[in-house]
Design a protein around this motif. Sequence first.
Motif, short mmCIF file in Angstrom:
data_model
loop_
_atom_site.label_atom_id
_atom_site.label_comp_id
_atom_site.label_asym_id
_atom_site.label_seq_id
_atom_site.Cartn_x
_atom_site.Cartn_y
_atom_site.Cartn_z
N GLU A 31 37.90 35.23 32.26
CA GLU A 31 38.89 35.47 33.31
C GLU A 31 40.31 35.30 32.75
OE1 GLU A 31 40.07 33.81 37.78
OE2 GLU A 31 38.26 33.10 36.76
N HIS A 32 40.50 34.27 31.94
CA HIS A 32 41.81 34.02 31.33
C HIS A 32 42.23 35.19 30.44
CE1 HIS A 32 45.06 31.78 29.38
NE2 HIS A 32 44.56 32.17 28.22
N CYS A 33 41.27 35.78 29.73
CA CYS A 33 41.56 36.88 28.80
C CYS A 33 41.50 38.25 29.48
CB CYS A 33 40.58 36.84 27.64
SG CYS A 33 40.68 35.37 26.60
N SER A 34 41.22 38.26 30.79
CA SER A 34 41.16 39.49 31.58
C SER A 34 40.11 40.48 31.04
CB SER A 34 42.55 40.16 31.62
OG SER A 34 43.50 39.31 32.19
N LEU A 90 38.97 26.05 27.19
CA LEU A 90 38.41 25.96 28.54
C LEU A 90 36.98 25.45 28.57
CD1 LEU A 90 39.89 29.30 29.90
CD2 LEU A 90 40.67 27.00 30.44
N GLN A 110 35.31 31.15 32.55
CA GLN A 110 36.74 30.91 32.73
C GLN A 110 37.56 31.54 31.61
OE1 GLN A 110 37.51 26.73 33.36
NE2 GLN A 110 35.88 26.55 34.89
N ALA A 111 37.05 31.48 30.39
CA ALA A 111 37.75 32.07 29.25
C ALA A 111 37.86 33.59 29.42
CB ALA A 111 37.05 31.72 27.95
N ALA A 123 40.48 30.64 23.54
CA ALA A 123 40.31 30.50 24.99
C ALA A 123 39.03 29.74 25.33
CB ALA A 123 40.30 31.88 25.65
#
Length: 291
Positions: free
Chosen positions: A23-26, A15, A20-21, A11
């Motif tokens: 957020e992408h991985c929650s 990114l 951002q990574a 991630a």
Amino acid sequence: MNLRDLSYLVAVADLRNFSQAAEHCSISQPTLSTQIKKLEEYLGADLFVREKNHVDLTEAGREVLPLARRILDDARSIRQIAAHAGGRYRNHLSLGAFPSLASYVLPEYVFRIKQHYPELKLQLVEEKTQALIALLLSKKLDAALLALPVAIDALEQRTLFEDPFTLAVCADHPLAELDEVELGMAAQENLLLLDEGHCLRDQALKLCDPSRFVEHDFRASSLETLRYMVKNGVGVTLMPSVAVQPDDKDIRYIAIRQRPSRTIALVWLKTHPRAGLLEDLAGLLAYKPLV
């Protein structure tokens, strides 16, 4: 080292941004940063160059990244095989198609599939070509109807049918009385096309020399919009045969002497655990739909 940490690595690499990574991985950014640091300590090598407004891979990171992707991909394959073996998805199939094809062939194809596989639950996905390919590669879609060529080694493809193009003009157009035309005969007409990102737009531009046609400023999101624009005399367009409505009195579909066409195929991932079923489906669907 575990799959979760490798997913964090991928991630951040994709990114190039820790926030951002995360957020992408929650997860929170501090948690992600800590796990990446632990992975680097475990490996004994830095994977990322961290600067104030920029994140980049180190040389070691660039070597590790494709291996991490492969491990995660293999893990997904294992989970998918186990899920199918356990019966969770045995009777489910997701099938995609791009917009200028989907509404014209999927109703008939679904009917035919249901006749032969009555227990199969279909999920239909309508997306542009590149989005469908991404879904196939990420294993979020079982199969898709695509126009060839699809030059990706990881994907299997079986040709279903040829879909010829016709020239669509309004009923009172000077060309409407002809049974056949050459593309050059329509030069300097207003050429109506779909919006950017539609494969049919790219196919039309390959067939029609842009220097000989006047491309209209109008961009349509669907073939049906193009059809109504042609009916109202705004311009002409190339219409695939699956979308032809021969009983329509306000529009004429004229055969093109050069016989241009698009080749429609069923496409799926070569490593798909139910490749045998998809091969059978390709045989079942390998005919031109009724128009």
